[in-house]
Enzyme design. Structure first.
Site, PDB file in Angstrom:
ATOM      1  N   HIS A   1       0.841  -1.198   0.000  1.00  0.00           N
ATOM      2  CA  HIS A   1       0.000   0.000   0.000  1.00  0.00           C
ATOM      3  C   HIS A   1       0.873   1.243   0.000  1.00  0.00           C
ATOM      4  O   HIS A   1       1.916   1.266   0.656  1.00  0.00           O
ATOM      5  CB  HIS A   1      -0.838   0.061   1.279  1.00  0.00           C
ATOM      6  CG  HIS A   1      -1.925  -0.936   1.340  1.00  0.00           C
ATOM      7  ND1 HIS A   1      -3.156  -0.713   0.788  1.00  0.00           N
ATOM      8  CD2 HIS A   1      -1.985  -2.164   1.891  1.00  0.00           C
ATOM      9  CE1 HIS A   1      -3.920  -1.764   1.004  1.00  0.00           C
ATOM     10  NE2 HIS A   1      -3.246  -2.661   1.670  1.00  0.00           N
TER      11      HIS A   1
ATOM     12  N   GLU B   1      -6.842  10.230  13.999  1.00  0.00           N
ATOM     13  CA  GLU B   1      -7.656   9.754  12.873  1.00  0.00           C
ATOM     14  C   GLU B   1      -9.116   9.703  13.309  1.00  0.00           C
ATOM     15  O   GLU B   1      -9.477   8.952  14.205  1.00  0.00           O
ATOM     16  CB  GLU B   1      -7.207   8.349  12.443  1.00  0.00           C
ATOM     17  CG  GLU B   1      -5.776   8.274  11.975  1.00  0.00           C
ATOM     18  CD  GLU B   1      -5.388   6.864  11.529  1.00  0.00           C
ATOM     19  OE1 GLU B   1      -6.261   5.971  11.526  1.00  0.00           O
ATOM     20  OE2 GLU B   1      -4.213   6.665  11.187  1.00  0.00           O
TER      21      GLU B   1
ATOM     22  N   HIS C   1      -0.899  -0.586  12.302  1.00  0.00           N
ATOM     23  CA  HIS C   1      -0.107   0.649  12.337  1.00  0.00           C
ATOM     24  C   HIS C   1      -0.336   1.487  13.583  1.00  0.00           C
ATOM     25  O   HIS C   1      -1.318   1.333  14.294  1.00  0.00           O
ATOM     26  CB  HIS C   1      -0.373   1.492  11.082  1.00  0.00           C
ATOM     27  CG  HIS C   1      -1.801   1.924  10.900  1.00  0.00           C
ATOM     28  ND1 HIS C   1      -2.780   1.103  10.420  1.00  0.00           N
ATOM     29  CD2 HIS C   1      -2.404   3.121  11.121  1.00  0.00           C
ATOM     30  CE1 HIS C   1      -3.926   1.770  10.344  1.00  0.00           C
ATOM     31  NE2 HIS C   1      -3.730   2.985  10.766  1.00  0.00           N
TER      32      HIS C   1
ATOM     33  N   TYR D   1     -17.666   0.015   4.734  1.00  0.00           N
ATOM     34  CA  TYR D   1     -16.218   0.221   4.703  1.00  0.00           C
ATOM     35  C   TYR D   1     -15.539  -0.991   5.298  1.00  0.00           C
ATOM     36  O   TYR D   1     -15.748  -1.315   6.465  1.00  0.00           O
ATOM     37  CB  TYR D   1     -15.850   1.488   5.478  1.00  0.00           C
ATOM     38  CG  TYR D   1     -14.365   1.749   5.490  1.00  0.00           C
ATOM     39  CD1 TYR D   1     -13.731   2.214   4.345  1.00  0.00           C
ATOM     40  CD2 TYR D   1     -13.598   1.516   6.620  1.00  0.00           C
ATOM     41  CE1 TYR D   1     -12.370   2.445   4.327  1.00  0.00           C
ATOM     42  CE2 TYR D   1     -12.228   1.745   6.614  1.00  0.00           C
ATOM     43  CZ  TYR D   1     -11.629   2.213   5.463  1.00  0.00           C
ATOM     44  OH  TYR D   1     -10.274   2.431   5.457  1.00  0.00           O
TER      45      TYR D   1
ATOM     46  N   HIS E   1      -3.604   0.159  15.830  1.00  0.00           N
ATOM     47  CA  HIS E   1      -4.864  -0.379  15.316  1.00  0.00           C
ATOM     48  C   HIS E   1      -4.637  -1.203  14.058  1.00  0.00           C
ATOM     49  O   HIS E   1      -3.567  -1.173  13.451  1.00  0.00           O
ATOM     50  CB  HIS E   1      -5.936   0.690  15.128  1.00  0.00           C
ATOM     51  CG  HIS E   1      -5.507   1.910  14.363  1.00  0.00           C
ATOM     52  ND1 HIS E   1      -4.672   2.869  14.867  1.00  0.00           N
ATOM     53  CD2 HIS E   1      -5.833   2.329  13.123  1.00  0.00           C
ATOM     54  CE1 HIS E   1      -4.486   3.820  13.989  1.00  0.00           C
ATOM     55  NE2 HIS E   1      -5.169   3.516  12.896  1.00  0.00           N
TER      56      HIS E   1
END
Ligand SMILES: [Fe+2]
Length: 488
Positions: A322, A371, A365, A380, A401
């Protein structure tokens, strides 16, 4: 109006509406009733009566039609050109024509001071999530009265920080206008369209679109679809801008030409209006005997705007792994730290996911960012909790998380297809370098829930290879002793 939103919800990208060139290209959703001017940070001009704007000067001794010239300056007068923002408004009556200010009672569900010395805000070291807040059914609640603050950082009087609100409204603002003297609102409708009248003209904003109404710009919100819910990111101290594109080159992400600004629209009505000002989080009101949306013509680069998120040009890896989520940034706002934005607005919308040999869910991460996520519509993936449209989730900086163990197992054992992900959905993130505190309202809400930690009971796979690893380590020690590499 607003009833064909699902058509836009189910497209992969705006490009799909253009039918491969078989029909005349169009830039607006079919049910959008207004006209707009395209661009970003341009010097725009618009006149509802042709021939009104003075040329060669801004403030003539007499403006055509006896209009009053009024400048709205949004930067320091001497700010460098690329940050210097102002607009000239030519209006039936200047904004100063009102009957005086009075205090309004506080809205106890809103907050503006997020410094931890404020006993009404709370720090959370863990992840938090909220189910969708209910839109009130009884009483008339408009966009202003329906504001609920969830989290934020700093304080507007310090000119650096932000607040995250939700609005829960069931009524249009009747002869009532709003001015945010604290900062800029980035508004994301989640349920119901917003028909927004501003001093610069009209904006029709549907779920899947966003708008930005900046500090000091008067506006009034009507609800053409009835009960409405949405998210707001409010920033203090800078304005939203497009992120740099770096090695991407000139195009991609949110393209400047897709930002739409209103055209001049005015009303001349002798009727009672109330203009509500928010300053330092407190509300004040002034009454006046004429419509505040009486700007016949204007020019400048300080103008509200909207953007259709289905036009976002996603980029990503086409080999492995990613790319960091900064590639999903629609708009960003600078902080005083040159290396960290005050606020980013990121979206996770339909796109191809093609990276090979890659763990496809978000990797586990921890990072310095706060966030705050919301979901405009659809589903989602990649979150571990019950995340519904209209809900929210929050992780403060450095909170670890990632997905649940079952999802990890599935993703690491299956060869991923080259696939479209996030079909018919748009999730977003309000990301910030600032630490957030959580408001009393959100802390005590019955919609607040925490993640079930059992979803992260991960197996220790390393220990299954204990014998093999001990052999490797013993061989390494033996080799070091033979060569004296360990210093003996
Ligand atoms: Fe994250």
């Amino acid at each position: 109006m607003g009833k064909d939103t699902p058509d836009y919800q189910n497209i992969f990208h705006w490009a799909e509406t253009q039918k491969n060139g078989d029909i005349p290209s169009f830039k607006l959703r079919r049910n959008d009733p207004y006209q707009y001017q395209a661009g970003f940070n341009n010097h725009f001009e618009s006149e509802a009566i042709p021939g009104t704007i003075p040329h060669g000067q801004n403030s003539p001794r007499k403006v055509r039609w006896g209009l009053y010239a009024e400048q709205m300056t949004a930067s320091a007068f001497v700010a460098p050109r690329h940050l210097n923002k102002r607009s000239w408004l030519y209006r039936v009556k200047p904004a100063v024509a009102h009957d005086g200010f009075s205090d309004l009672p506080d809205n106890p569900d809103t907050e503006s001071c997020f410094l931890p010395i404020n006993p009404r805000v709370h720090l959370s070291a863990t992840q938090l999530a909220w189910l969708p807040l209910n839109i009130p059914k009884s009483d008339k609640v408009d966009f202003i009265d329906g504001l609920k603050t969830i989290a934020g950082s700093g304080d507007p009087t310090l000119r650096e920080g932000l607040a995250i609100h939700m609005y829960l409204a069931n009524s249009s603002m009747m002869n009532r206008a709003f001015v945010n003297s604290d900062g800029d609102f980035l508004i994301c409708p989640q349920q119901g369209s917003l028909d927004i009248t501003t001093e610069f003209g009209k904006l029709f904003v549907q779920p899947g679109e966003i708008c930005v109404i900046q500090r000091g710009q008067k506006f009034s919100v009507d609800l053409p679809d009835g009960p409405s819910r949405g998210y707001i990111q409010e920033i203090w101290g800078s304005n939203y801008e497009l992120p740099e594109l770096g090695p991407l080159g000139a195009n991609g992400l949110a393209n400047a030409r897709d930002f739409l600004h209103p055209v001049a629209h005015f009303e001349v009505k002798e009727e009672r209006w109330k203009v509500v000002y928010k300053l330092g989080g407190k509300l004040f009101e002034c009454a006046q005997g004429h419509c505040p949306f009486d700007v016949v013509a204007w020019h400048g680069n300080y103008v509200p705007y909207k953007y259709d998120l289905t036009k976002f040009v996603n980029v990503g890896s086409i080999s492995v792994d990613h790319i960091d989520p900064s590639i999903f940034c629609v708009l960003t706002a600078k902080s005083r730290d040159p290396a960290a934005p005050l606020a980013d607005f990121l979206i996770f919308s339909p796109r191809w996911d093609v990276a090979s040999h890659t763990y496809r869910p978000p990797y586990f991460h921890r990072n310095v960012a706060s966030e705050f996520m919301g979901l405009l519509y659809g589903q989602y993936g990649g979150r571990s909790d019950a995340f519904q449209p209209g809900g929210c989730s929050f992780e403060c900086g450095m909170v670890p998380h990632g997905v649940a163990y079952e999802e990890y197992q599935a993703a690491s054992s299956q060869r991923p297809p080259e696939m479209r992900i996030s079909p018919a959905s748009i999730a977003f993130m309000f990301e910030s370098s600032r630490a957030f505190t959580i408001t009393d309202f959100a802390w005590k809400s019955d919609k607040l829930h925490q993640h079930d930690p059992t979803m992260w009971r991960f197996e220790d796979n390393l220990s299954k290879h204990k014998v093999e690893i001990e052999e490797i380590l013993k061989a390494k020690r033996d080799a070091e002793e033979a060569t004296g590499a360990n210093g003996h």
